[in-house]
Design a protein around this motif. Sequence first.
Motif, PDB file in Angstrom:
ATOM      1  N   ASP A  66      14.841  35.093  39.076  1.00  0.00           N
ATOM      2  CA  ASP A  66      13.520  34.536  39.598  1.00  0.00           C
ATOM      3  C   ASP A  66      14.208  32.621  40.396  1.00  0.00           C
ATOM      4  O   ASP A  66      12.844  32.428  40.993  1.00  0.00           O
ATOM      5  N   GLU A  67      14.802  32.300  39.504  1.00  0.00           N
ATOM      6  CA  GLU A  67      14.853  30.725  39.962  1.00  0.00           C
ATOM      7  C   GLU A  67      15.389  30.580  41.270  1.00  0.00           C
ATOM      8  O   GLU A  67      16.883  30.104  41.558  1.00  0.00           O
ATOM      9  N   VAL A  68      14.731  31.085  42.166  1.00  0.00           N
ATOM     10  CA  VAL A  68      15.968  30.991  43.367  1.00  0.00           C
ATOM     11  C   VAL A  68      14.784  30.720  44.700  1.00  0.00           C
ATOM     12  O   VAL A  68      13.437  30.557  44.893  1.00  0.00           O
ATOM     13  N   ILE A  69      14.899  30.055  45.617  1.00  0.00           N
ATOM     14  CA  ILE A  69      14.250  29.533  46.560  1.00  0.00           C
ATOM     15  C   ILE A  69      14.456  30.632  47.939  1.00  0.00           C
ATOM     16  O   ILE A  69      15.048  30.740  48.243  1.00  0.00           O
ATOM     17  N   SER A  70      12.824  30.454  47.809  1.00  0.00           N
ATOM     18  CA  SER A  70      13.103  31.718  49.502  1.00  0.00           C
ATOM     19  C   SER A  70      11.229  31.565  49.532  1.00  0.00           C
ATOM     20  O   SER A  70      10.543  30.447  49.803  1.00  0.00           O
TER      21      SER A  70
END
Length: 824
Positions: free
Chosen positions: A551-555
């Motif tokens: 979940d540690e993703v910039i989107s």
Amino acid sequence: MNKRLLIIFFIIFLVMPFILEGNDETTDVLEIDLSKKGIEISPNLYGIFFEDINYAGDGGLYAELIQNRSFEFPDPMYSWSINVMGKDKAGYVIEKKDPVSTKNPNYLRIVISSLDKGVLLSNQGYQGISLKKGEYYIVTLYARSPDGSIKNINFEVSNRKGNVAFKDFISDIDRKWKKFEKVIMCNQDIDDGRFVILIKEKGTVDLDFISLFPQNTWKERKNGLRFDLVKWLYDLKPSFMRFPGGCLVQGRNMNEAYRWKFTIGDPLERPTIPNFWGYYQSLGLGFYEYFLLCEDLGAEPIPVINCGMSFQGGSYTDMVPLDKLDEYIQDALDLIEFANGSVDTKWGSIRAKLGHPEPFNLKYIEIGNEQWGPEYYVRYEKFYDAIKKKYPYIKVIFGVGPSPSGKIFDDGWNWVKKTGKADLVDEHYYMSPEWFLNNVDRYSTYDRKGPKVYVGEYAAHGVGRRNNLEAALSEAAYLLNIEKYSDIVSMISYAPLFGKEGASQWQPNLIWFNNRSSYATPSYYVLKILNENKGKYVLPFKLLTLKDKADEVISGMIGLGSWQTSVEYKDLRVISNITGEVLYKDNFIDTLKNWTIARGIWTIKNGVFSQSTLSENCFALTGDVNWSNYTIQVKARKISGREGFLIMFGVKNSDNFYWWNIGGWGNSYTAIEKAVGGIKSIIGNSANVRVEENRWYDIKIEVNGNRIRCYLDGVLIHDVEDRVVRQDIYSNVTEDENGDILIKVVNISNKNKRFSIVIKGLENLRLEEEARVITLTSDSLKDENSFIAPNKISPQYTNISGVDKNFVYVFPRYSLTVLRLKKR
């Protein structure tokens, strides 16, 4: 029994206690090692900062109930009114000839030429006057009748309904100024009262320095402080107190700068001055009262003095020429002598005459507040050298501006590192709760051999700037990690300290009050809990929790923008870093149909996307909120204006996004900013990059997971990893001087968190089976205290049993918890 069966029984043995405890989904582990001690926690870590903002001084902590008591405001009759009761003929004038005090020369002259029912002079105080039944109040005023015609006047406190709290009179008014003082008991509660003087004699009377004080001030001191507000501070047990500002110290120009020498001695001789925050100060609460308050609280005093510069955040900064700075430097030296000098010194003898022959043992002094740049550095250095020459034991504090990052901040730190001329460096941050949660390891890269850090002002500013549980818990999570680095951060204080209902210029605040009552916020209780359970040493521990790295993703979408600048963009492409696919391409030939215009005047012409207005915060959005792991490529040109380009990515909506601010802050530097709930903060370091007009720049931003790399004309400018998904659990473990183990945990998630707590290194010692538990929690992160429900969020104290080297504890959702374990 075979080996496999033994393993199964062993697993059941371990898991069964967790099953019996409840039905939480997972069990995390907190493993504590008592065989080692980590850093020693700064004994002065938690303190307070007082500034007369939000009517925190006059109208608040300073217990005077009359506003504009000496008629010295620019409108001398501010808060006053004069009315005739019948057919009287009367007039008034503000006079200056032969005053009571030359420092406050104005006084009121009332002339009654024809008498009927009398003339009323009334003061409404600070949004009304509040008195309590059964308590005593001190009325003081100066009066004279130049022609000897008026001998007596009546006075009372009453409300608009005619309810009278008390009434009395003074007599024997003379032709010369005379001081009158009476102590009177209040007969009934009044909340919206006014102080009234009734004159029923024909002739002329002069009035000045009209004062109404509760006798029940802190320690029943005359010219004293409001009891309930000091009690909140006393209960907090702060280790230090910084005062009197803040921007208050700077003034909007040097004529309004705060000078400590004006604030001591007889209150009658203290001039009324403009307050930076839009009202006026009587200076009745001055440096002597501050030092006394610090002594009462057991707190180290940390005075802040003007460095010869006014407020720098406006369009103009007033400065004292360097060849005239000696007067201000001497003020600083004299202040130290006033605080610490023997009774044989000039200023030590003045302190003794005020009633305090013993020194106040001042150890710190801060030069300037939120100043920056070469003009500050050269002035600060002169103060530093002079103070260290005469008082080498005094610790001198240097400021690095109003923000926790950026060019001003970086330049300040670079100057200190180069010169070594600071004992402490004062950092300030008013940021979003997410910033606090994402920056818990802020000081992990600081030099432990460098100057100590003093966080002089901090507060979590969420949506609406509310004093809610979310703000408090984010601060608590941050403070737990500050404890781990308190060999670097030696002191920290929340700001502002007080806010007055209906009269505040700033929020959130630590303590709220009105004329009658007050209450503490969740942020206050966080400080109280942590200060009372600070400990002496940090203990080594391991926190093993389950979290989803995926979940540690910039989107999010992308956007183009500008700030007070006319710009042009062309040749935009968004490319997937995973597949190489072009997610979006725009040559700006067709229409604006793919773009959502948030603000600004945007047009398309000849392959160029233009924003022409010089307004702030202009941007347009396009793309998909689910985009991630992509590269933005675009060309940009500045046409005119103050700044440069805003390239947005990871955009959820207009309040939650990232942007690369190229040539921001008046075209002085460049940085990546992250907006959460509309509140922006810099992530990573800034860079000294400016934008030239009429030149095309090649811009590229690569977003991979939570890593951001920004290129300008092929040169890498920023390489930053941002924490996208906040932790649920933040913790620290300490040991106090009695050997008690203090387990401190913040659970900011919406689920209870079960922990298996494992304690190693006890050797032959055992733990008491019963432990003390302090919990701060509520049903929602948006919950807050109020005048109606002042204790909605306040510490709850309980005991638990069954504590051992291995035990299970469930930390409630939305909570700060302290477990105090005792050794046998």
